[in-house]
Design an enzyme around this catalytic site. Structure first.
Site, mmCIF file in Angstrom:
data_model
loop_
_atom_site.group_PDB
_atom_site.id
_atom_site.type_symbol
_atom_site.label_atom_id
_atom_site.label_comp_id
_atom_site.label_asym_id
_atom_site.label_seq_id
_atom_site.Cartn_x
_atom_site.Cartn_y
_atom_site.Cartn_z
ATOM 1 N N ASP A 173 0.862 -1.177 0.000
ATOM 2 C CA ASP A 173 0.000 0.000 0.000
ATOM 3 C C ASP A 173 0.903 1.233 0.000
ATOM 4 O OD1 ASP A 173 -1.971 -1.858 0.337
ATOM 5 O OD2 ASP A 173 -2.838 -0.979 2.128
ATOM 6 N N HIS A 204 5.126 -7.279 -0.489
ATOM 7 C CA HIS A 204 5.015 -8.551 -1.190
ATOM 8 C C HIS A 204 5.825 -8.516 -2.481
ATOM 9 C CE1 HIS A 204 1.286 -9.792 1.157
ATOM 10 N NE2 HIS A 204 1.403 -8.504 1.462
ATOM 11 N N SER A 257 7.413 3.583 5.497
ATOM 12 C CA SER A 257 8.693 3.822 4.852
ATOM 13 C C SER A 257 8.520 3.908 3.349
ATOM 14 C CB SER A 257 9.710 2.760 5.237
ATOM 15 O OG SER A 257 11.003 3.215 4.900
#
Length: 302
Positions: A84, A160, A271
């Protein structure tokens, strides 16, 4: 800028990390997490566990998992968003420089570090006179592309695999832990080269592929699930150095195969993820700078 760089961000981040791991009394959990949810706009309806009392400390809450159906993985496009976040920049790499935000660049070689041996990565056998960028491109007619995704504190903090690829090498740069907020990124040139980061390099069907997890203030902890030897924001490592680890050995010539959408790692807090990869000239991004994106959505395809 010099004053900000002198702040002991690594030490402060280690202290914050210890505070995050302090177990909260059950009665305090809901008010503390509710304040965080309200401040950063967290959508708890997507969380695998919605009950706030379940999370023993802030660290567990930051690293919460999602419901399996919350992020469908796009099957139609070759590269998906690994996390995200917000798209800061994307496009072709030009003149060995990558944009961290519009108009502010950093050196590709400083960011990735010196080339890894050609035995581990199938780099082109280019002449030494070629630029670092040209040496990363393994197939004639291909270009080098980049995409920068900023994870805000309220975002889902796992990341991911963005495509089917194999990871052959990890390079860990101990460094500063300055904020990677887009506002800060605008006035510190080469911010991503100063900050602690973990560079995973390997290859996909079109050649070179890399994913870099960039640390930030209070995000000293970067975890890669298949790499038990990685320890970030540790006092044992000094800034200005880097340490390498190869996933290719006599027993494992293939490195670590990753499937698109597979769990890869996690941050504590928010981050940045930087993708740098090789692809044919007709590769197209399906993005707009500044847009919000979610893990599993399309980044681009051929």
């Amino acid at each position: 800028v010099a004053l900000y760089k002198s702040v002991p961000t690594r030490l402060l981040s280690r202290a914050w990390g210890r505070l995050n791991q302090v177990e909260l009394p059950t009665w305090l959990r809901k008010p503390v997490y509710s304040l965080y949810i309200w401040t950063f706009g967290v959508n708890m309806k997507e969380a695998a566990v919605e009950d706030l009392h379940h999370y023993r400390n802030l660290s567990e809450f930051f690293r919460r998992k999602l419901k399996p159906q919350a992020r469908p993985v796009c099957c139609l496009h070759s590269v998906i968003s690994p996390s995200d976040g917000k798209i800061l920049n994307f496009g072709q790499v030009k003149n060995c420089e990558v944009e961290q935000v519009k108009g502010v660049t950093y050196s590709l070689e400083s960011f990735l570090g010196p080339r890894i041996s050609t035995e581990e990565l199938h780099f082109s056998q280019a002449s030494p006179g070629n630029s670092f960028q040209q040496q990363l491109v393994t197939k004639e007619g291909n270009e080098l592309y980049h995409c920068v995704i900023y994870l805000a504190p309220g975002d889902y903090h796992c990341f991911h695999s963005p495509t089917d690829w194999r990871v052959s090498h990890r390079r860990h740069f101990p460094g500063s832990l300055m904020s990677v907020n887009p506002g800060v990124a605008r006035w510190i040139k080469e911010l991503f080269c100063h900050n602690e980061r973990v560079v995973l390099t390997g290859d996909w069907k079109h050649g070179f592929f890399s994913l870099t997890a960039v640390g930030a203030t209070n995000v000293g902890s970067i975890r890669i699930y298949f790499d038990q030897d990685l320890h970030t924001n540790s006092p044992r490592y000094s800034k200005g150095s880097y340490n390498d680890f190869s996933f290719i050995s006599n027993n494992n010539k293939e490195g670590i195969p990753m499937r698109k959408g597979e769990h890869l790692g996690e941050f504590n807090l928010g981050s940045t993820i930087v993708l740098i990869f090789e692809a044919p000239k007709d590769f197209k991004f399906h993005l707009k700078a500044g847009q919000k994106i979610r893990f599993g959505e399309a980044l681009g395809s051929l």
